[in-house]
Design an enzyme around this catalytic site. Structure first.
Site, short mmCIF file in Angstrom:
data_model
loop_
_atom_site.label_atom_id
_atom_site.label_comp_id
_atom_site.label_asym_id
_atom_site.label_seq_id
_atom_site.Cartn_x
_atom_site.Cartn_y
_atom_site.Cartn_z
N LYS A 230 3.32 6.70 4.03
CA LYS A 230 4.42 7.14 3.16
C LYS A 230 5.57 6.13 3.13
O LYS A 230 6.26 6.01 2.12
CB LYS A 230 4.95 8.50 3.61
CG LYS A 230 4.03 9.64 3.21
CD LYS A 230 4.71 10.98 3.39
CE LYS A 230 3.85 12.10 2.84
NZ LYS A 230 2.70 12.44 3.72
N GLU B 220 12.54 16.01 -1.64
CA GLU B 220 12.02 17.34 -1.34
C GLU B 220 10.96 17.16 -0.28
O GLU B 220 10.33 16.11 -0.20
CB GLU B 220 11.43 17.96 -2.61
CG GLU B 220 9.96 17.61 -2.89
CD GLU B 220 9.69 16.13 -3.15
OE1 GLU B 220 10.65 15.36 -3.37
OE2 GLU B 220 8.51 15.75 -3.12
N SER C 31 -4.80 7.35 7.04
CA SER C 31 -3.48 7.36 6.39
C SER C 31 -2.34 7.57 7.39
O SER C 31 -1.21 7.15 7.14
CB SER C 31 -3.44 8.43 5.30
OG SER C 31 -3.87 9.68 5.79
C1 LIG Z 1 1.52 13.08 3.24
C2 LIG Z 1 0.28 12.60 3.85
C3 LIG Z 1 -0.96 12.59 3.14
C4 LIG Z 1 -1.13 13.17 1.77
O1 LIG Z 1 -0.45 12.55 0.74
P1 LIG Z 1 -1.14 11.59 -0.31
O2 LIG Z 1 -0.09 11.39 -1.35
O3 LIG Z 1 -2.35 12.29 -0.86
O4 LIG Z 1 -1.51 10.36 0.40
C5 LIG Z 1 -2.07 12.05 3.76
N1 LIG Z 1 -2.01 11.57 5.03
C6 LIG Z 1 -0.87 11.57 5.73
C7 LIG Z 1 -0.88 11.04 7.12
C8 LIG Z 1 0.31 12.09 5.17
O5 LIG Z 1 1.45 12.10 5.92
#
Ligand SMILES: *Cc1c(COP(=O)(O)O)cnc(C)c1O
Length: 418
Positions: free
Chosen positions: A98, A120, A391
């Site tokens: 993010k 938000e 992610s």
């Molecule tokens: C917020 C988040 C997501 C989901 O958001 P996307 O916009 O689909 O990437 C995925 N993995 C993590 C670790 C997150 O914090």
């Protein structure tokens, strides 16, 4: 496969903000000049060498890019098929991808002369990343959060406040993310000159899907170079989890015109995919594809038989959302990306497997992608390469994972603070 008149890469960032029938800008009249200002500023910024240099510096020295592309040798041996690599976005500052679009957007806000950030947040992860960049850039930051989320996400509220953000619980409606978004937009309409609305994924009205895709595409660009160095070839498969869709598009984007690279997006299957009494027990939008216009854009949304947007359910807060980015809706319809889902119980066992085989604790969201990798790898030959996007790292999920894996001891531990 791609019926767009231009290469898919260009099309996914096109000027009109429409992707087939999806996307667009369905917002109050008062917000239109703001979106136009933002888009013009963005188009100009990415042609400016100084802007790009500043962004690169922040990526490298604040966040810690490039993040590693790591060969999971033990997991590969255990599953006995394709070679598995993970892109470790969890090693970014704040622990997830993010920060990529938060850094990009705050640089843009600064360039446009803004002094305040509005965000938000549902589970708090986006609020946290926004508060982080606001602190770094000396900007005021107001984060709206549904009152229910505000109460159950105390640790993230605590961190946001430490970094100087004002976190406002929203008591209207269902007191969740949707209500927080409404309040944030109301704030933006009231404070259009000094404030930037920092959007947390590739959803929302145009130009947010384009902007956040641009700031996230660094993930795939790094993967291309890193894999070329390590394997001398492109990946055969890319796999990523899909909430709003930003980490997935960040991994996929650089490869969308390399048609030999197959791509899989994984949604939250929750408890099960079937609905109980009209209620959703998951957040797998592509399993019940219904087109709608919600929160300023057209896409697939989970909706009940009356067209009401449904409440979703998932073990992972980041995937627990009723809508999906318009570019993903388009990639789904054209067949360029396949979308599947992982169930909560599959996520817990995949989580345990990665911890024990590689010593890496994955975020619950990212573990959805891992579930698919565990199913896919053994069906492929050993010369094939899968890259999945980790992610985020799993520390943030402590209060969820302990409830599944160590409930009694952990709750006993919490009591010791009384
Ligand atoms: C917020 C988040 C997501 C989901 O958001 P996307 O916009 O689909 O990437 C995925 N993995 C993590 C670790 C997150 O914090």
């Amino acid at each position: 496969m791609n019926d767009s008149p231009i290469p898919l890469k260009e099309y996914l960032m096109n000027k009109s903000g429409h992707f087939g029938p999806y996307g667009g800008r369905y917002i109050p009249e008062l917000l239109i000049p703001l979106m136009e200002e933002l888009e013009a500023g963005f188009d100009e910024a990415i042609q400016d060498e100084n802007f790009l240099k500043d962004l690169k510096n922040l990526y490298n020295h604040y966040s810690g890019r490039p993040t590693p592309l790591y060969y999971c040798e033990n997991l590969t041996k255990k599953l006995g098929g394709a070679k598995i690599y993970l892109k470790n976005e969890g090693l970014n500052h704040t622990g997830a991808h993010k920060i990529n679009h938060c850094l990009g957007q705050i640089l843009l806000a600064k360039r446009l002369g803004k002094t305040r950030i509005i965000a938000e947040t549902g589970a708090g992860q986006h609020g946290l990343a926004s508060a982080t960049v606001a602190a770094k850039f000396g900007m005021k930051c107001t984060v709206y959060m549904g009152a229910k989320d505000y109460a159950r996400q105390r640790p993230n509220v605590f961190w946001m406040e430490r970094m100087g953000a004002e976190v406002i619980p929203v008591h209207t409606g269902g007191q969740i993310l949707r209500d927080a978004i409404n309040e944030a937009l109301r704030d933006l309409i009231t404070n259009p000159t000094d404030s930037h609305f920092l959007h947390g994924t590739v959803c929302g009205p145009s130009p947010y899907p384009k902007i956040n895709t641009y700031f996230q595409k660094i993930i795939g660009e790094e993967v291309r170079n890193q894999l070329m160095e390590q394997e001398g070839k492109l990946p055969d498969y890319l796999v990523a989890c899909v909430g709003g869709g930003s980490n997935a598009i960040g991994l996929f984007y650089d490869f969308v015109d390399d048609l030999k690279v197959r791509m899989i997006g994984v949604e939250a299957g929750g408890k099960k995919i079937e609905n109980t009494a009209g209620k959703f027990e998951h957040a797998a939008r592509f399993q019940h594809p219904e087109v709608g216009v919600v929160e300023g854009f057209k896409s697939y949304f989970l909706q009940d038989e009356h067209g009401q947007v449904g409440d979703t359910k998932s073990i992972s807060a980041g995937l627990d959302y009723s809508g999906v980015g318009p570019q993903h809706a388009y990639l789904h319809d054209t067949g360029r990306v396949k979308y599947t889902y992982a169930l909560d119980k599959e996520v817990i066992s995949a989580y345990e497997l990665l911890c024990k085989t590689e010593g890496i604790i994955p975020a619950m969201e990212s573990t959805h992608a891992l579930v698919e990798v565990i199913k896919l790898a053994p069906t492929l030959s050993k010369d094939k390469v899968i890259v999945f996007n980790l992610s985020g790292r799993g520390d943030k999920d402590l209060f969820i994972t302990t409830q599944h894996l160590d409930k009694e001891n952990f709750n006993q531990f919490l009591k010791t603070f009384k």
